[in-house]
Design a protein around this motif. Structure first.
Motif, PDB file in Angstrom:
ATOM      1  N   TYR A 183       4.013  -3.650  26.410  1.00 26.91           N
ATOM      2  CA  TYR A 183       5.413  -3.409  26.768  1.00 26.91           C
ATOM      3  C   TYR A 183       5.975  -2.289  25.893  1.00 26.91           C
ATOM      4  CZ  TYR A 183       5.424  -7.583  29.681  1.00 26.91           C
ATOM      5  OH  TYR A 183       5.152  -8.485  30.663  1.00 26.91           O
ATOM      6  N   GLN A 184       7.176  -1.835  26.231  1.00 22.47           N
ATOM      7  CA  GLN A 184       7.767  -0.704  25.522  1.00 22.47           C
ATOM      8  C   GLN A 184       7.987  -0.997  24.040  1.00 22.47           C
ATOM      9  OE1 GLN A 184      11.274   0.411  27.732  1.00 22.47           O
ATOM     10  NE2 GLN A 184      10.098   1.564  29.245  1.00 22.47           N
ATOM     11  N   ASP A 185       8.133  -2.276  23.702  1.00 21.99           N
ATOM     12  CA  ASP A 185       8.325  -2.620  22.290  1.00 21.99           C
ATOM     13  C   ASP A 185       7.017  -2.578  21.499  1.00 21.99           C
ATOM     14  OD1 ASP A 185       6.973  -4.855  23.153  1.00 21.99           O
ATOM     15  OD2 ASP A 185       8.588  -6.278  22.752  1.00 21.99           O
ATOM     16  N   GLY A 186       5.934  -2.226  22.187  1.00 23.55           N
ATOM     17  CA  GLY A 186       4.645  -2.096  21.526  1.00 23.55           C
ATOM     18  C   GLY A 186       3.800  -3.341  21.524  1.00 23.55           C
TER      19      GLY A 186
END
Length: 260
Positions: free
Chosen positions: A11-14
């Motif tokens: 996800y974009q949060d890594g």
């Protein structure tokens, strides 16, 4: 046939959900994806059918990358049934008929209508075929979604918890229908399952995910006490009945609340 090679998803949060998942399946095969909640099973399915784009890795269906297929062509290759979809104001028959859309060029044919009727009858839904989706039970709605996907006649049928909302009788009726569709049409079916003991009756292979990686992949021979302990963190006995493994939680885990 479907093949995933070193599939990764973040996800974009890594946060990494899938960690290098690779597997290959042939036609006329049912594969159950098993593992605890939050291990990436649904994300894996969504990547396989193109709903989510993996961070890296590749997915091929019938020898070609899924990104090379467009529109109706992809829908003729892959059908997906999610865990939950809000019901709309259309009849059961029309909802199943939508599955024929990838095969219809100008207008529906008698053959399209016959195929819809055949699936509806086979799944025991003839008496509700004219009811609206928002008038039927959760189990009936689940069967309608599965019927829609089967009538789509894809190469790969992907199901996220197909036994959800179904009582025991309908679980087995629906799973037999899925198995019949696979055997008669030569398709590959990949489904997430919570119930190992239901999965073993209707699956050819089992892929166990833990923390976004494959812990084991193979036939019934891979299901043993050590695997259950590694994947689920519980003690269980694996008893064979007529050659089929049956997982029984140990006394200390009967009331732990963990799902097998």
């Amino acid at each position: 046939m479907i093949e995933a090679k070193d599939l990764r998803f973040s996800y974009q949060d890594g946060k990494e959900i899938l960690k290098g998942v690779s597997f290959r399946s042939e036609e006329n095969t049912v594969i159950s994806i098993l593992g605890p909640n939050g291990t990436g099973k649904t994300t894996f399915l969504k990547c396989l059918c193109g709903i989510q784009r993996p961070t890296s890795g590749s997915i091929e269906v019938d020898g070609a990358e899924i990104s090379s297929y467009r529109g109706k062509e992809l829908s003729r290759k892959i059908a997906f049934v999610p865990q939950s979809v809000p019901p709309s104001r259309m009849s059961v028959f029309d909802a199943v008929l939508i599955g024929r859309r990838p095969h219809i060029e100008f207008s529906m044919s008698d053959s399209d209508l016959d195929k819809v009727s055949e699936i509806i009858n086979a799944m025991g839904m003839a008496d509700i075929s004219l009811k609206y989706l928002d008038e039927i039970s959760g189990g009936e709605f689940q069967k309608t979604q599965i019927a829609r996907a089967i009538v789509q006649e894809p190469s790969v049928l992907i199901l996220d918890e197909p036994s959800n909302n179904l009582d025991i009788a309908n679980q087995h009726t629906t799973m037999r229908m899925i198995l019949d569709a696979v055997r008669s049409r030569g398709m590959c079916t990949i489904m997430t399952m919570h119930d190992i003991n239901l999965a073993v009756h209707y699956s050819d292979k089992f892929l166990f995910l833990k923390d976004g990686a494959i812990e084991a992949y193979g036939g019934m021979e891979i299901i043993d006490r050590d695997l259950i302990r590694k994947v689920y963190g519980v003690e269980a006995d694996v008893i064979k009945h007529r050659g089929v493994p049956f997982v029984v939680p140990a006394e200390s885990d009967k009331y732990s609340g963990r799902r097998l």
